[in-house]
Motif scaffolding. Structure first.
Motif, PDB file in Angstrom:
ATOM      1  N   ALA A 142       0.822  -1.217   0.000  1.00 25.64           N
ATOM      2  CA  ALA A 142       0.000   0.000   0.000  1.00 25.64           C
ATOM      3  C   ALA A 142       0.849   1.256   0.000  1.00 25.64           C
ATOM      4  N   ASP A 200      -7.309   7.886   2.563  1.00 26.20           N
ATOM      5  CA  ASP A 200      -6.235   7.782   1.568  1.00 26.20           C
ATOM      6  C   ASP A 200      -5.901   6.335   1.206  1.00 26.20           C
ATOM      7  N   PHE A 201      -5.878   5.473   2.209  1.00 25.67           N
ATOM      8  CA  PHE A 201      -5.461   4.085   1.977  1.00 25.67           C
ATOM      9  C   PHE A 201      -6.456   3.123   2.638  1.00 25.67           C
ATOM     10  N   GLU A 236      -9.049   7.832  -1.802  1.00 27.63           N
ATOM     11  CA  GLU A 236      -8.319   8.889  -2.501  1.00 27.63           C
ATOM     12  C   GLU A 236      -7.074   8.380  -3.220  1.00 27.63           C
ATOM     13  N   LYS A 237      -6.387   7.374  -2.645  1.00 29.79           N
ATOM     14  CA  LYS A 237      -5.095   6.987  -3.218  1.00 29.79           C
ATOM     15  C   LYS A 237      -5.022   5.508  -3.619  1.00 29.79           C
ATOM     16  N   ARG A 238      -4.963   4.613  -2.648  1.00 27.29           N
ATOM     17  CA  ARG A 238      -4.616   3.235  -2.987  1.00 27.29           C
ATOM     18  C   ARG A 238      -5.298   2.251  -2.051  1.00 27.29           C
ATOM     19  N   PHE A 253     -12.106   1.300 -10.560  1.00 21.45           N
ATOM     20  CA  PHE A 253     -10.732   1.163 -10.080  1.00 21.45           C
ATOM     21  C   PHE A 253      -9.859   0.481 -11.137  1.00 21.45           C
ATOM     22  N   LYS A 296      -3.374  -2.223 -10.263  1.00 15.73           N
ATOM     23  CA  LYS A 296      -1.988  -1.826 -10.499  1.00 15.73           C
ATOM     24  C   LYS A 296      -1.004  -2.974 -10.289  1.00 15.73           C
ATOM     25  N   GLU A 320      -6.019   1.391  -7.613  1.00 16.28           N
ATOM     26  CA  GLU A 320      -6.068   2.847  -7.488  1.00 16.28           C
ATOM     27  C   GLU A 320      -7.272   3.361  -8.251  1.00 16.28           C
TER      28      GLU A 320
END
Length: 365
Positions: A214, A288-289, A322-324, A344, A347, A365
């Motif tokens: 992450a 965020d995560f 927001e991120k991952r 999504f 990745k 992501e």
């Protein structure tokens, strides 16, 4: 010295990176290799001598195995390697022949350099693959060879319950390892803080692997199916500065997670929230995560519930992430459908060995 390091299958590269980082801090020459002799779940480290200066200014030797045992979050065992060998075709050998090959090899090794005759010892073995011998056979054979080798220097002492020195013999396929297990009988992944066991809790080493994938950078972090709290607790123990949230639907497990966090000394660092991950946006506006061991198999009871659960969860996640995100499950088709249908992008994907299964791990992501 050569150290055989064990970890979960599928995270050897992450374990290698962690070991390299730890050894770099010692300022010693080293080389770290993934999957020595092609064996999964193993990392080999060749390390030079390490020293430190004590409070009186004297130069002292530093125990690298102890250093790794105390600091690693991804390893299971740190084994001081005595020797390794590939026994071609041992899986097809008759039991007597296979054991004789192992006995002759161990008998030729300088075992006396790794244990004093006055010290008690025991052999713990691990065997994986198709063989006509068992792990018990390996233990007895290696123990006999070590005993007879040490008899040249005195009267050896065997103590199967509380040995001073533990020899670890591993036969994986046609590869044989022998070393001194510096970790002891309890694997490093069995954290001392765990006072409550979820019926399908995640190994702490794998929890840390998911955290590594992450790459949290100080932003807010949530485990939306936190169970007994392994992921948020391990993150807090790393000294993470950002907001850490554990969401759990079942109050029994949530109370267990709080007990574990208290035992680990990080209860004040984690916000435990009772709630349903399929209504995630009701509890957090943004995060965020997100990292979690998703419900699957025995954890969910009825497998028919999984598609609806995953679809609803990832729909909610799309509103707040927001991120991952990093998630593991056995349900490859279901999770990939839920991921892509909710906007999504995958990745990274890998398989990780957990609980006798190879589970799919996704970075999105």
């Amino acid at each position: 010295m050569r150290l055989l390091l064990t970890t979960s299958k599928g995270i050897e590269d992450l374990a290698k990176g962690e070991v390299e980082n730890l050894l770099s801090g010692l300022g010693v020459p080293f080389r770290v290799e993934e999957k020595p002799l092609g064996v999964e779940g193993r990392v080999l480290a060749e390390v030079g001598g390490a020293y430190y200066t004590d409070e009186k200014g004297r130069k002292r030797e530093l125990s690298v195995p102890t250093y790794l045992n105390e600091r690693s979050r991804l390893l299971h065992r740190v084994i001081l390697e005595i020797a390794s060998e590939r026994f071609e075709g041992i899986g097809y050998d008759e039991p007597e022949k296979a054991l004789k090959r192992i006995e002759d090899f161990v008998s030729s090794l300088p075992i006396e350099h790794f244990v004093k005759v006055s010290e008690s010892f025991a052999v713990r073995s691990f065997r994986k693959g198709e063989h006509r011998i068992t792990s018990i056979d390996v233990s007895k054979t290696v123990g006999k060879a070590i005993f007879e080798r040490l008899e040249r220097f005195g009267t050896p002492r065997v103590n199967l319950d509380h040995p001073a020195v533990i020899f670890r013999a591993e036969l994986v396929g046609d590869v044989f390892f022998l070393g001194v297990d510096t970790t002891g009988d309890s694997s490093l992944h069995k954290r001392p803080w765990r006072v409550y066991d979820h019926p399908a809790h995640l190994k702490a080493s794998i929890a840390n692997a998911l955290i590594e994938l992450a790459k949290p950078d100080g932003g807010s972090f949530i485990d939306p199916f936190c169970g007994s709290g392994t992921i948020p607790i391990e993150l807090a123990l790393r000294g993470y500065d950002g907001r850490i949230i554990g969401l759990e639907k079942y109050r029994k497990h949530l109370r267990g997670a709080e007990m574990n966090a208290l035992s680990a000394g990080v209860l004040e660092r984690i916000e435990f929230i009772p709630g349903d991950a399929t209504r995630l946006s009701e509890y957090v506006e943004s995060v965020d995560f997100a990292v979690s061991n998703l419900p699957y198999g025995l954890k969910i009871g009825r497998k028919s519930m999984i598609p609806g659960l995953y679809s609803a969860f990832f729909q909610e996640l799309s509103k707040v992430l927001e991120k991952r995100g990093v998630f593991i499950t056995t349900e490859k088709r279901v999770i990939e459908k839920a991921i892509t249908e909710n906007g999504f992008e995958i990745k990274h994907h890998r398989l990780i060995g957990h609980g006798g299964l190879m589970v799919h791990t996704y970075v999105i992501e």
